[in-house]
Design an enzyme around this catalytic site. Structure first.
Site, short mmCIF file in Angstrom:
data_model
loop_
_atom_site.label_atom_id
_atom_site.label_comp_id
_atom_site.label_asym_id
_atom_site.label_seq_id
_atom_site.Cartn_x
_atom_site.Cartn_y
_atom_site.Cartn_z
CE LYS A 1 7.05 -1.52 -10.34
NZ LYS A 1 7.54 -2.06 -9.04
CG ASP B 1 4.43 -0.03 -7.33
OD1 ASP B 1 5.24 0.18 -8.25
OD2 ASP B 1 4.76 -0.11 -6.13
N GLY C 1 0.77 -1.24 0.00
CA GLY C 1 0.00 0.00 0.00
C GLY C 1 0.80 1.28 0.00
#
Length: 374
Positions: free
Chosen positions: A248, A207, A130
């Site tokens: 990402k 991510d 997170g």
């Protein structure tokens, strides 16, 4: 010798405005041509890619602790910790902040709240534990925005459990229809979409990734192809019109990434690739930042779903999403892609050579110290 330093660099990706959108809806592929991740490259920017790989490989036999010491001495700015008025203690959060600030995401989101009541929603995909969500809640106060978050990540995987401080009425962790949180299962993505249908979903951050063995690290871009496409597809399913997406990435040499980035220029008003300062110049990491989601045509979504289910059937093979020739005919996009990829790669090569030179100096100095006095 040339030198570089950690700093944020940003690139705009565009398609030729005179070119119509790709004919994705005309593709009737049910069996996708697939290649192994080792073979999922072509000749585009091949010289730059191989030069980067060669420089990376020169570090294969370097002692890890010696490498880290040289890296941190040369590039001390890309560190973790709290900085400025935004307080969060993780480097991933700083990378997110720098990418959003470089591309105007916060200003875009603020504009979306003008004349509207209530909070904006965001989704943190493959985001455990997170770091991005923690950073978003920290930054939203600075930008006077109210956020409500939804997170999906793998369940019961060490290091991916959501921070306990996140779990509240402002953040809901969910694990999909099968309870695993696995983004490779399209039904889990659909479950997250259903859960957020009534939300003003204006931001998706992703991510996701996994550790790649050192001896095949040059292939991280294509080894990660399935999870990259899955997160990209998830954003298309979750976002409302005018929403933003941040993903990402690693290297951007392969046809797969070229296609995903090219399609993004038709799906969003603005598409950027950002190398944040906290994403060390030494590595291949960078971030796709898209603003102003236009909506995805239904025929496109059906094709992408077929590709995800029938093309990405394992982690070892990359399907052909659409003919790469459609991308290669767009000189505007290729020019932007070349500038972005070559700039980041050349900076990375210089940074790696700086580390190699420092390591060699350290070895020479140690050998001199060990020589007996005459």
């Amino acid at each position: 010798m040339l030198e570089v330093a950690d700093k944020t660099v940003e690139f705009l990706l565009r398609h030729d405005a005179a070119r119509p959108p790709p004919g994705i809806g005309l593709l009737t592929v049910n069996e996708f041509e697939r290649v192994h991740w080792r073979d999922a490259f072509d000749s585009f920017q091949e010289a730059g890619r191989l030069a980067l790989w060669k420089t990376k490989s020169a570090l294969d036999d370097v002692n890890e602790s010696a490498y880290l010491a040289a890296r941190d001495a040369l590039f001390p700015l890309a560190v973790s910790g709290s900085q400025g008025v935004v307080l969060f203690g993780n480097r991933a959060g700083h990378k997110l902040r720098e990418a959003m600030e470089a591309t105007g995401v916060w200003e875009h989101l603020q504009h979306e709240t003008v004349g509207r009541k209530g909070s904006l929603a965001f989704a943190d995909v493959c985001g455990g534990p997170g770091a991005f969500s923690q950073a978003l809640f920290g930054m939203c106060r600075q930008h006077k925005l109210k956020l409500r978050g939804f997170g999906m990540t793998l369940r019961s995987v060490k290091g991916l459990d959501w921070y306990s401080s996140l779990l509240s009425d402002r953040f809901l962790a969910t694990y999909g229809i099968d309870g695993t949180g696995d983004v490779f299962n399209l039904a889990n993505i659909e479950a997250l979409r259903s859960l957020t249908l009534t939300e003003n979903m204006k931001l998706v951050v992703a991510d996701g990734g996994f550790n790649v063995p050192f001896d095949i690290a040059n292939y991280q871009e294509t080894i990660s192809g399935r999870i990259l496409f899955g997160q990209w597809l998830t954003a298309l399913k979750l976002l409302r019109v005018n929403g933003c997406f941040l993903l990402k990435l690693f290297d951007t040499f392969s046809p797969l990434l070229r296609v995903m980035l090219y399609l993004s220029t038709y799906l969003y008003d603005r598409v950027h690739v950002v190398k944040p300062r906290h994403s060390r110049v030494l590595n291949s990491e960078r971030y796709l930042v898209c603003l102003g989601f236009r909506g995805a045509p239904e025929p496109w979504m059906k094709h992408f779903e077929r590709c995800y289910q029938a093309g990405f059937t394992d982690n070892d093979h990359i399907p052909t999403i659409m003919p790469i020739s459609w991308v290669m005919e767009d000189e505007t996009f290729l020019s932007d892609m070349t500038e972005m990829s070559s700039t980041i790669a050349s900076n990375q090569v210089v940074a790696l050579k700086m580390v190699l030179a420092k390591l060699q100096l350290s070895i020479s100095a140690k050998q001199t110290e060990e020589q007996p006095a005459s």
